[in-house]
Design a protein around this motif. Structure first.
Motif, PDB file in Angstrom:
ATOM      1  N   LEU A 159     100.004 -10.515   4.699  1.00  0.00           N
ATOM      2  CA  LEU A 159     100.677  -9.561   5.572  1.00  0.00           C
ATOM      3  C   LEU A 159     102.118  -9.974   5.859  1.00  0.00           C
ATOM      4  O   LEU A 159     103.033  -9.145   5.849  1.00  0.00           O
ATOM      5  N   ALA A 160     102.314 -11.271   6.103  1.00  0.00           N
ATOM      6  CA  ALA A 160     103.631 -11.774   6.507  1.00  0.00           C
ATOM      7  C   ALA A 160     104.669 -11.518   5.425  1.00  0.00           C
ATOM      8  O   ALA A 160     105.842 -11.325   5.712  1.00  0.00           O
ATOM      9  N   ALA A 161     104.220 -11.478   4.160  1.00  0.00           N
ATOM     10  CA  ALA A 161     105.158 -11.253   3.063  1.00  0.00           C
ATOM     11  C   ALA A 161     105.571  -9.778   2.974  1.00  0.00           C
ATOM     12  O   ALA A 161     106.407  -9.416   2.165  1.00  0.00           O
ATOM     13  N   ARG A 162     104.960  -8.941   3.826  1.00  0.00           N
ATOM     14  CA  ARG A 162     105.225  -7.488   3.831  1.00  0.00           C
ATOM     15  C   ARG A 162     105.198  -6.901   2.421  1.00  0.00           C
ATOM     16  O   ARG A 162     106.198  -6.335   1.945  1.00  0.00           O
ATOM     17  N   PRO A 163     104.066  -7.062   1.749  1.00  0.00           N
ATOM     18  CA  PRO A 163     103.973  -6.590   0.365  1.00  0.00           C
ATOM     19  C   PRO A 163     103.794  -5.076   0.339  1.00  0.00           C
ATOM     20  O   PRO A 163     103.453  -4.462   1.347  1.00  0.00           O
ATOM     21  N   ARG A 164     103.993  -4.510  -0.833  1.00  0.00           N
ATOM     22  CA  ARG A 164     103.701  -3.089  -1.008  1.00  0.00           C
ATOM     23  C   ARG A 164     102.271  -2.927  -1.482  1.00  0.00           C
ATOM     24  O   ARG A 164     101.639  -1.920  -1.203  1.00  0.00           O
ATOM     25  N   ILE A 165     101.800  -3.910  -2.256  1.00  0.00           N
ATOM     26  CA  ILE A 165     100.454  -3.799  -2.815  1.00  0.00           C
ATOM     27  C   ILE A 165      99.677  -5.070  -2.503  1.00  0.00           C
ATOM     28  O   ILE A 165     100.194  -6.181  -2.682  1.00  0.00           O
ATOM     29  N   LEU A 166      98.446  -4.894  -2.050  1.00  0.00           N
ATOM     30  CA  LEU A 166      97.599  -6.039  -1.768  1.00  0.00           C
ATOM     31  C   LEU A 166      96.425  -6.030  -2.741  1.00  0.00           C
ATOM     32  O   LEU A 166      95.700  -5.036  -2.840  1.00  0.00           O
ATOM     33  N   PHE A 167      96.272  -7.124  -3.490  1.00  0.00           N
ATOM     34  CA  PHE A 167      95.152  -7.259  -4.420  1.00  0.00           C
ATOM     35  C   PHE A 167      94.136  -8.210  -3.808  1.00  0.00           C
ATOM     36  O   PHE A 167      94.500  -9.322  -3.401  1.00  0.00           O
ATOM     37  N   ALA A 168      92.884  -7.804  -3.756  1.00  0.00           N
ATOM     38  CA  ALA A 168      91.860  -8.686  -3.194  1.00  0.00           C
ATOM     39  C   ALA A 168      90.713  -8.784  -4.193  1.00  0.00           C
ATOM     40  O   ALA A 168      90.160  -7.777  -4.620  1.00  0.00           O
ATOM     41  N   ASP A 169      90.379 -10.034  -4.586  1.00  0.00           N
ATOM     42  CA  ASP A 169      89.313 -10.237  -5.576  1.00  0.00           C
ATOM     43  C   ASP A 169      88.105 -10.875  -4.899  1.00  0.00           C
ATOM     44  O   ASP A 169      88.170 -12.038  -4.503  1.00  0.00           O
ATOM     45  N   GLU A 170      87.025 -10.129  -4.748  1.00  0.00           N
ATOM     46  CA  GLU A 170      85.816 -10.588  -4.061  1.00  0.00           C
ATOM     47  C   GLU A 170      86.149 -11.277  -2.733  1.00  0.00           C
ATOM     48  O   GLU A 170      85.637 -12.374  -2.452  1.00  0.00           O
ATOM     49  N   PRO A 171      86.950 -10.641  -1.895  1.00  0.00           N
ATOM     50  CA  PRO A 171      87.406 -11.350  -0.684  1.00  0.00           C
ATOM     51  C   PRO A 171      86.291 -11.582   0.330  1.00  0.00           C
ATOM     52  O   PRO A 171      86.436 -12.415   1.220  1.00  0.00           O
ATOM     53  N   THR A 172      85.178 -10.852   0.199  1.00  0.00           N
ATOM     54  CA  THR A 172      84.092 -11.021   1.172  1.00  0.00           C
ATOM     55  C   THR A 172      82.994 -11.917   0.613  1.00  0.00           C
ATOM     56  O   THR A 172      81.976 -12.120   1.257  1.00  0.00           O
ATOM     57  N   GLY A 173      83.214 -12.461  -0.576  1.00  0.00           N
ATOM     58  CA  GLY A 173      82.195 -13.256  -1.258  1.00  0.00           C
ATOM     59  C   GLY A 173      81.709 -14.463  -0.480  1.00  0.00           C
ATOM     60  O   GLY A 173      80.588 -14.910  -0.666  1.00  0.00           O
ATOM     61  N   ASN A 174      82.576 -15.008   0.382  1.00  0.00           N
ATOM     62  CA  ASN A 174      82.160 -16.174   1.159  1.00  0.00           C
ATOM     63  C   ASN A 174      82.080 -15.884   2.644  1.00  0.00           C
ATOM     64  O   ASN A 174      82.219 -16.789   3.456  1.00  0.00           O
ATOM     65  N   LEU A 175      81.877 -14.620   2.983  1.00  0.00           N
ATOM     66  CA  LEU A 175      81.790 -14.255   4.400  1.00  0.00           C
ATOM     67  C   LEU A 175      80.390 -13.705   4.678  1.00  0.00           C
ATOM     68  O   LEU A 175      79.768 -13.103   3.800  1.00  0.00           O
ATOM     69  N   ASN A 176      79.906 -13.915   5.906  1.00  0.00           N
ATOM     70  CA  ASN A 176      78.640 -13.265   6.246  1.00  0.00           C
ATOM     71  C   ASN A 176      78.908 -11.787   6.516  1.00  0.00           C
ATOM     72  O   ASN A 176      80.060 -11.345   6.554  1.00  0.00           O
ATOM     73  N   SER A 177      77.847 -10.993   6.709  1.00  0.00           N
ATOM     74  CA  SER A 177      78.058  -9.539   6.733  1.00  0.00           C
ATOM     75  C   SER A 177      78.930  -9.108   7.912  1.00  0.00           C
ATOM     76  O   SER A 177      79.756  -8.198   7.781  1.00  0.00           O
TER      77      SER A 177
END
Ligand code: ADP
Ligand code: MG
Length: 374
Positions: A159-177
């Protein structure tokens, strides 16, 4: 809305020894600015490969790809990394935070690499950490944070980099529900604020929260469902703001800053390198000083022997003067030379010397043959 990413017929084959894996087998897609798209499919269907190509982390073997209408497949590595650091952000399954660096510094670093002054980077990092409610934990290293909190640091960094596009690869893979739901809420919020989101997941439920869902199978797009949500006024404004931003910034300042950042980030290595240079230079200077000293001493010794001493020796008769008798120098010769001193011949003193090569000297009963100088 305008087309932000446009790819056609992307192909990517991995070669490992003699075996080949076709990870992307002709993928075409078009994503508009402000969309939230999930890419879902079974493990190994090519989702990460597609994300890597779209995120400019990998190059396809075939196909075309443009961001904002600009062909990005023919850019050099420098231009690519500049484009990545200014306009794209990534969130991964394993958070990819620097382990020994506290949360705030983890968020700040990409901003410093971007070339922002450190005061601005600090301010933005704090703002982003506050946004993910982690301002109280900013001095904690990733190891001291829970999985959910680490992924929030990763969001703050993106977020801090103020990007135009955010790519997320399996970002919830290590999170509980519960953490996963919270994470997805945050992504949707970011999307409402104008960031285009591309989310790769094998989890149907996670994928279903995206307004548009692309399903992949065996390196191909199998279905593309849902549509782009209409742009909110915030998205439109954010897009306007970032529009001229696909340009490249001055290089020198940025290089100097990233050098400073990398020196600071590897303090021990920097100190050791400095020590090496200091020791090297010191020993070189010492060697040169010792050399110069030795030379000065040698010169002094030679001067003591008489660098300005002139010896006048008689002809011993074995030259080509023709006379068999050896010439002798007398005291008259010495006087005659003395008379020259003070003239422009430049003699200071004249000293007659007699040498007896084979004289016998004796004291009491002891006698020996010696060379005598008088
Ligand atoms: P997904 O993210 O959908 O699980 P990937 O894009 O990671 O799938 O992988 C697609 C296929 O390519 C898989 O068969 C995988 O084993 C293979 N693959 C991925 N990366 C590499 C690589 N660097 N070298 C060789 N094969 C790879
Ligand atoms: Mg994957």
């Amino acid at each position: 809305m305008s087309v932000l990413l446009e790819a056609s017929n992307l192909k990517r084959t991995y070669r490992m020894g003699s075996s080949r894996v076709r990870a992307l087998d002709g993928v075409s897609l078009r994503i508009e600015a402000g969309e939230f798209v999930s890419i879902v499919g079974p493990s190994g269907c090519g989702k990460s490969s597609l994300l890597q190509v779209l995120g400019l982390l990998d190059r396809p073997d075939e196909g075309t790809y443009a961001i904002d209408g600009r062909d990005v497949l023919n850019l050099g590595d420098r231009e690519l990394s500049e484009l990545r650091s200014h306009h794209l952000a990534f969130i991964f399954q394993f958070f990819n935070l620097l382990p020994k660096t506290d949360a705030q510094r983890n968020v700040e670093l990409p901003l410093l690499y971007q070339g922002l002054p450190s005061s601005v980077a600090k301010e933005r990092a704090l703002e982003a950490l506050t946004h993910v409610e982690l301002e109280q934990r900013k001095t904690h290293a990733p190891g001291e944070l829970s999985g959910g909190e680490q992924q929030r640091v990763a969001i703050a960094r993106a977020l801090a980099a103020r990007p135009r596009i955010l790519f997320a690869d399996e970002p919830t893979g290590n999170l509980n529900s519960e953490q996963a739901e919270e994470f997805l809420d945050r992504l949707l919020e970011l999307n409402r604020r104008g960031i285009t989101v591309l989310l790769v997941t094998h989890d149907e439920h996670v994928a279903s929260r995206a307004p548009r869902r692309i399903r992949m199978l065996d390196g191909k797009i199998f279905s593309d469902m849902g549509t782009a949500t209409p742009a909110t006024p915030e998205q439109k404004e954010a897009e306007e703001r970032s529009r001229p931003a696909l340009s490249l910034s001055p290089k020198f300042q940025e290089n100097a800053r990233s050098a400073a950042v990398s020196l600071r980030a590897n303090t021990l290595r920097t100190c050791l390198a400095m020590l090496g240079v200091v020791v090297g230079t010191a020993s070189l200077i010492t060697m040169m000083a010792v050399g110069a000293g030795a030379r000065a001493q040698a010169r002094e010794r030679i001067e003591k022997l008489g660098a300005n001493l002139l010896m006048l020796l008689p002809d011993r008769g074995n030259g080509d003067s023709g006379s068999a008798e050896p010439t002798r120098l007398s005291l008259d010769d010495a006087d005659a030379l003395s008379a020259l001193s003070g003239t422009d011949v430049g003699l200071n003193r004249v000293n007659p010397v007699i040498v007896l090569p084979g004289a016998t000297i004796a004291k009491g009963a002891v006698s020996t043959s010696a060379r005598v100088l008088g």
